[in-house]
Design a protein around this motif. Structure first.
Motif, PDB file in Angstrom:
ATOM      1  N   GLU A  94       0.673  -1.068   0.036  1.00  0.00           N
ATOM      2  CA  GLU A  94       0.119   0.027   0.029  1.00  0.00           C
ATOM      3  C   GLU A  94       0.929   1.035  -0.138  1.00  0.00           C
ATOM      4  O   GLU A  94       0.172   2.436  -0.056  1.00  0.00           O
ATOM      5  CB  GLU A  94      -0.962  -0.038   1.191  1.00  0.00           C
ATOM      6  CG  GLU A  94      -1.755  -1.119   1.127  1.00  0.00           C
ATOM      7  CD  GLU A  94      -3.084  -1.274   2.502  1.00  0.00           C
ATOM      8  OE1 GLU A  94      -2.600  -0.410   3.251  1.00  0.00           O
ATOM      9  OE2 GLU A  94      -3.687  -2.258   2.458  1.00  0.00           O
ATOM     10  N   LEU A  95       2.259   1.087  -0.053  1.00  0.00           N
ATOM     11  CA  LEU A  95       3.154   2.301   0.081  1.00  0.00           C
ATOM     12  C   LEU A  95       2.975   2.796  -1.348  1.00  0.00           C
ATOM     13  O   LEU A  95       3.097   2.171  -2.399  1.00  0.00           O
ATOM     14  CB  LEU A  95       4.440   1.986   0.545  1.00  0.00           C
ATOM     15  CG  LEU A  95       4.419   1.618   2.059  1.00  0.00           C
ATOM     16  CD1 LEU A  95       5.993   0.858   1.954  1.00  0.00           C
ATOM     17  CD2 LEU A  95       4.345   2.609   2.846  1.00  0.00           C
ATOM     18  N   SER A  96       3.111   4.091  -1.518  1.00  0.00           N
ATOM     19  CA  SER A  96       3.279   4.901  -2.713  1.00  0.00           C
ATOM     20  C   SER A  96       4.778   4.741  -3.384  1.00  0.00           C
ATOM     21  O   SER A  96       5.445   4.116  -2.576  1.00  0.00           O
ATOM     22  CB  SER A  96       3.096   6.575  -2.488  1.00  0.00           C
ATOM     23  OG  SER A  96       4.370   6.925  -1.551  1.00  0.00           O
ATOM     24  N   ARG A  97       5.000   5.352  -4.648  1.00  0.00           N
ATOM     25  CA  ARG A  97       6.349   4.958  -4.851  1.00  0.00           C
ATOM     26  C   ARG A  97       7.301   5.666  -4.009  1.00  0.00           C
ATOM     27  O   ARG A  97       8.601   5.163  -3.783  1.00  0.00           O
ATOM     28  CB  ARG A  97       6.472   5.663  -6.289  1.00  0.00           C
ATOM     29  CG  ARG A  97       7.629   5.431  -7.260  1.00  0.00           C
ATOM     30  CD  ARG A  97       7.493   5.760  -8.538  1.00  0.00           C
ATOM     31  NE  ARG A  97       8.517   5.631  -9.474  1.00  0.00           N
ATOM     32  CZ  ARG A  97       9.759   6.567  -9.746  1.00  0.00           C
ATOM     33  NH1 ARG A  97       9.151   7.969  -9.322  1.00  0.00           N
ATOM     34  NH2 ARG A  97      10.650   6.388 -10.062  1.00  0.00           N
ATOM     35  N   ALA A  98       6.941   6.827  -3.697  1.00  0.00           N
ATOM     36  CA  ALA A  98       7.960   7.508  -2.797  1.00  0.00           C
ATOM     37  C   ALA A  98       8.038   6.966  -1.357  1.00  0.00           C
ATOM     38  O   ALA A  98       9.365   7.045  -0.886  1.00  0.00           O
ATOM     39  CB  ALA A  98       7.384   8.998  -2.673  1.00  0.00           C
ATOM     40  N   GLY A  99       7.181   6.254  -0.921  1.00  0.00           N
ATOM     41  CA  GLY A  99       7.363   5.494   0.187  1.00  0.00           C
ATOM     42  C   GLY A  99       8.072   4.534   0.164  1.00  0.00           C
ATOM     43  O   GLY A  99       8.995   4.165   1.111  1.00  0.00           O
ATOM     44  N   LYS A 100       8.373   3.713  -0.817  1.00  0.00           N
ATOM     45  CA  LYS A 100       8.954   2.650  -1.111  1.00  0.00           C
ATOM     46  C   LYS A 100      10.455   3.073  -1.481  1.00  0.00           C
ATOM     47  O   LYS A 100      11.504   2.323  -0.947  1.00  0.00           O
ATOM     48  CB  LYS A 100       8.534   1.814  -2.250  1.00  0.00           C
ATOM     49  CG  LYS A 100       7.167   1.052  -1.781  1.00  0.00           C
ATOM     50  CD  LYS A 100       6.833   0.293  -3.219  1.00  0.00           C
ATOM     51  CE  LYS A 100       5.326  -0.356  -2.808  1.00  0.00           C
ATOM     52  NZ  LYS A 100       5.003  -1.251  -3.890  1.00  0.00           N
TER      53      LYS A 100
END
Length: 161
Positions: free
Chosen positions: A33-39
């Motif tokens: 569920e993480l965004s690309r930026a979160g990953k």
């Protein structure tokens, strides 16, 4: 380097509650569920720790009202399973050159499940970001971990030693 996953006291690492150069905490979350930026943020921390001394990113410990990582909530079984080493590794190493060597362990402590990234120090060549992602990563940057627990760009060659 010895395999750190076989020799650590996971309860002590989860309970330390102080971020430093080799330890970072993240609140409970689901990798899928993480965004690309979160990953990409995980990739930045992984490269920074690998470029410094190695270390641990503990998922399942949030911050209290003072910003201290003391909220040991753990993760649901679904959240813990979402941190699949193959999927996470593909994402992190999409950004890292060379690939970051790490393991993922899922210890249960006091009835709560945690995910711990065990990040090994680089061997031979330091890790550089091979791609950019929003405000989290810049292409061509070597990230390091500072004593005050920040993962930031290296400003001097001496910081990579």
């Amino acid at each position: 380097m010895a395999n750190m996953t076989e020799q650590e006291d996971w309860g002590e690492i989860v309970g330390r509650a102080v971020e430093n150069q080799q330890l970072d905490y993240k609140a409970a979350q689901d990798w899928n569920e993480l965004s690309r930026a979160g990953k990409a943020k995980f990739a930045r921390h992984a490269m920074a720790m690998a470029n410094t001394r190695g270390g641990y990113v503990v998922v399942g410990v949030g911050e209290d009202e003072n910003g201290n990582p003391t909220q040991r909530t753990g993760l649901t079984e679904k959240q813990a399973r979402s941190f699949d080493p193959s999927t996470v590794g593909q994402t992190i190493n999409r950004y890292a050159d060379p690939s970051v060597e790490f393991d993922i362990v899922r210890p249960e402590i006091d009835g709560k499940r945690y995910v711990i990234f065990v990040i090994y120090p680089f061997r031979g060549l330091p890790h550089v970001s091979g791609d950019a992602c929003e405000t989290e990563l810049q292409r061509g940057v070597f990230y390091i971990r500072t004593p005050d627990a920040r993962s930031r760009a290296a400003y001097r060659a001496s910081e990579l030693h």
